[in-house]
Design an enzyme around this catalytic site. Sequence first.
Site, PDB file in Angstrom:
ATOM      1  N   PRO A   1       0.268  -1.433   0.001  1.00  0.00           N
ATOM      2  CA  PRO A   1       0.035   0.280  -0.123  1.00  0.00           C
ATOM      3  C   PRO A   1       0.691   1.525  -0.006  1.00  0.00           C
ATOM      4  O   PRO A   1       1.557   0.961   0.488  1.00  0.00           O
ATOM      5  CB  PRO A   1      -0.880  -0.159   1.083  1.00  0.00           C
ATOM      6  CG  PRO A   1       0.017  -0.876   2.123  1.00  0.00           C
ATOM      7  CD  PRO A   1       0.902  -1.797   0.868  1.00  0.00           C
TER       8      PRO A   1
ATOM      9  N   CYS B   1       2.408  29.123 -16.046  1.00  0.00           N
ATOM     10  CA  CYS B   1       2.018  29.657 -17.461  1.00  0.00           C
ATOM     11  C   CYS B   1       1.424  28.654 -17.915  1.00  0.00           C
ATOM     12  O   CYS B   1       1.889  28.041 -19.113  1.00  0.00           O
ATOM     13  CB  CYS B   1       3.512  30.271 -17.797  1.00  0.00           C
ATOM     14  SG  CYS B   1       3.585  31.822 -17.162  1.00  0.00           S
TER      15      CYS B   1
HETATM   16  N1  LLP Z   1       2.297  -1.483  -5.504  1.00  0.00           N
HETATM   17  C1  LLP Z   1       2.689  -0.971  -7.479  1.00  0.00           C
HETATM   18  C2  LLP Z   1       3.673  -2.619  -8.514  1.00  0.00           C
HETATM   19  C3  LLP Z   1       2.485   0.487  -7.105  1.00  0.00           C
HETATM   20  O1  LLP Z   1       2.727   0.341  -9.149  1.00  0.00           O
HETATM   21  C4  LLP Z   1       1.559   1.029  -6.821  1.00  0.00           C
HETATM   22  C5  LLP Z   1       1.399   2.397  -7.195  1.00  0.00           C
HETATM   23  C6  LLP Z   1       1.670   0.420  -5.394  1.00  0.00           C
HETATM   24  C7  LLP Z   1       1.930  -0.545  -4.756  1.00  0.00           C
HETATM   25  C8  LLP Z   1       0.609   1.643  -4.440  1.00  0.00           C
HETATM   26  O2  LLP Z   1      -0.536   2.031  -5.280  1.00  0.00           O
HETATM   27  P1  LLP Z   1      -1.584   2.933  -3.800  1.00  0.00           P
HETATM   28  O3  LLP Z   1      -1.706   2.084  -2.716  1.00  0.00           O
HETATM   29  O4  LLP Z   1      -0.442   4.129  -3.898  1.00  0.00           O
HETATM   30  O5  LLP Z   1      -2.308   2.314  -4.913  1.00  0.00           O
HETATM   31  N2  LLP Z   1       0.307   9.218  -8.842  1.00  0.00           N
HETATM   32  C9  LLP Z   1      -0.761   8.431  -9.242  1.00  0.00           C
HETATM   33  C10 LLP Z   1      -1.368   6.935  -8.421  1.00  0.00           C
HETATM   34  C11 LLP Z   1       0.061   6.006  -9.523  1.00  0.00           C
HETATM   35  C12 LLP Z   1      -0.294   4.754  -8.842  1.00  0.00           C
HETATM   36  C13 LLP Z   1       0.928   4.703  -9.764  1.00  0.00           C
HETATM   37  N3  LLP Z   1       1.547   2.953  -8.283  1.00  0.00           N
HETATM   38  C14 LLP Z   1      -1.983   9.499  -8.090  1.00  0.00           C
HETATM   39  O6  LLP Z   1      -1.423  10.623  -7.335  1.00  0.00           O
HETATM   40  O7  LLP Z   1      -3.345   9.596  -7.840  1.00  0.00           O
END
Ligand code: LLP
Length: 433
Positions: A283, A361
Amino acid sequence: MISLPGAPHLAYTQNRLTLDGMDLQALGAQYGTPLYVYSAAAMRTAAQAYLQALQGRPHLLCYAMKANSNLAVLQLFARMGLGFDIVSGGELQRVLAAGGQAAKVVFSGVGKTRAEMVLALHSGVRCFNVESEAELRVLSEVASRENLPARVSLRVNPDVDARTHPYISTGLKGNKFGVAHDRALALYAQARTLPGLQVVGIDCHIGSQITETDPYLDALDRVLDLVEAVEAQGTSIHHLDLGGGLGITYTDEQPPSAQALVGAMLQRIDARGHGHREIFLEPGRSLVGNAGVLLTEALYLKPAQADELAQGGRHFCIVDAAMNDLMRPALYEAWMGIVECVRHPADTVASQTWDVVGPVCESGDWLGRERPLAVRAGDTLAVLSAGAYGMTMASNYNTRGRAAEVMIDAGSVHLVRERETPAQLFAGERLIR
Ligand code: LLP
């Protein structure tokens, strides 16, 4: 005291917004804005929920540090015994600098370089989550050359719809991530024969900001089917890495709690007779998202005149934070709460609908649209749920130094990252003759 939805550590006390009891307007004045402020307690509470749900069975909780990789955040989780999900050699170096253990690191990502593999092998990472046949071959070659065995999982793409924003959905066939489900069996067979590799697990991550349990269970079923098939082939699978992706409340989302989600997955795992396996989770957002805010000062109010309004004009509140500080609204049209750090008495400042925009900008440089705010120039606003994918996605566009970060812990405020100066930004650049 009035609490805010999704953010139990934030509250209005006598019309002043506080995080863990600290006055945010005062913090903004002391450290300057834009300023990221994190609650250590909120992060610990979020991690504790996962740890409790996993209690009593072998597990490795790997914080997906791409969500927020400040060293103090990593230190906090490392001290709780967490491992880390990394996607670059740079992230590995951060883990080590923060006192984390490589033995608790899983290395994900579709484009690991040879140099990153060498670094990870020599550091002794727990597992490489391999995402393609080509990567598997290169890893085998690098591990053999370095004479260090690479423990591997294959990241399988279960082809389930996580029902989230297309940019952050990763488990569908059209995504670049992972190995297609129907190719995985053959690739496991291949992994077993390649030198330098030791198959230890299976991995799956279907997306981010997921607010339902069903997609996880669908993916899990597909993964367990595969585990059974792989083991029938004679390769044993020690751990199940079920990825991250649990969503948080930005507005009215109601994601399952970590306990509920993990509980449901463990139940399915047990019901299918896989309860002996070690469980890895990755997570990110759900550990840090609601633990942070971005403070920003309202620089100028630029209301539209009545005739302009009639022609589509808008009221702009221009703030000192911009898309370079917090990219989510510009990139995903993400909705993030924006509130006043000090609430004016209703008879002094009228609430009005503002587009909250930054100084960069670009027309895409906005933090929130049509937000009811009672704001005056000079006031501090807080963008909520900014603890995840805020600072880590910040850039220096427009030669803007990145914001400072502070962490509140047990009644003390720690500056955990200094504000970047313009001189630092071009320190590596050279004039030509
Ligand atoms: N494991 C892998 C292989 C991942 O690619 C990701 C996130 C996670 C775990 C963690 O996911 P989470 O628990 O944070 O959802 N920048 C985007 C989110 C991109 C997530 C990329 N991968 C945003 O601001 O919503």
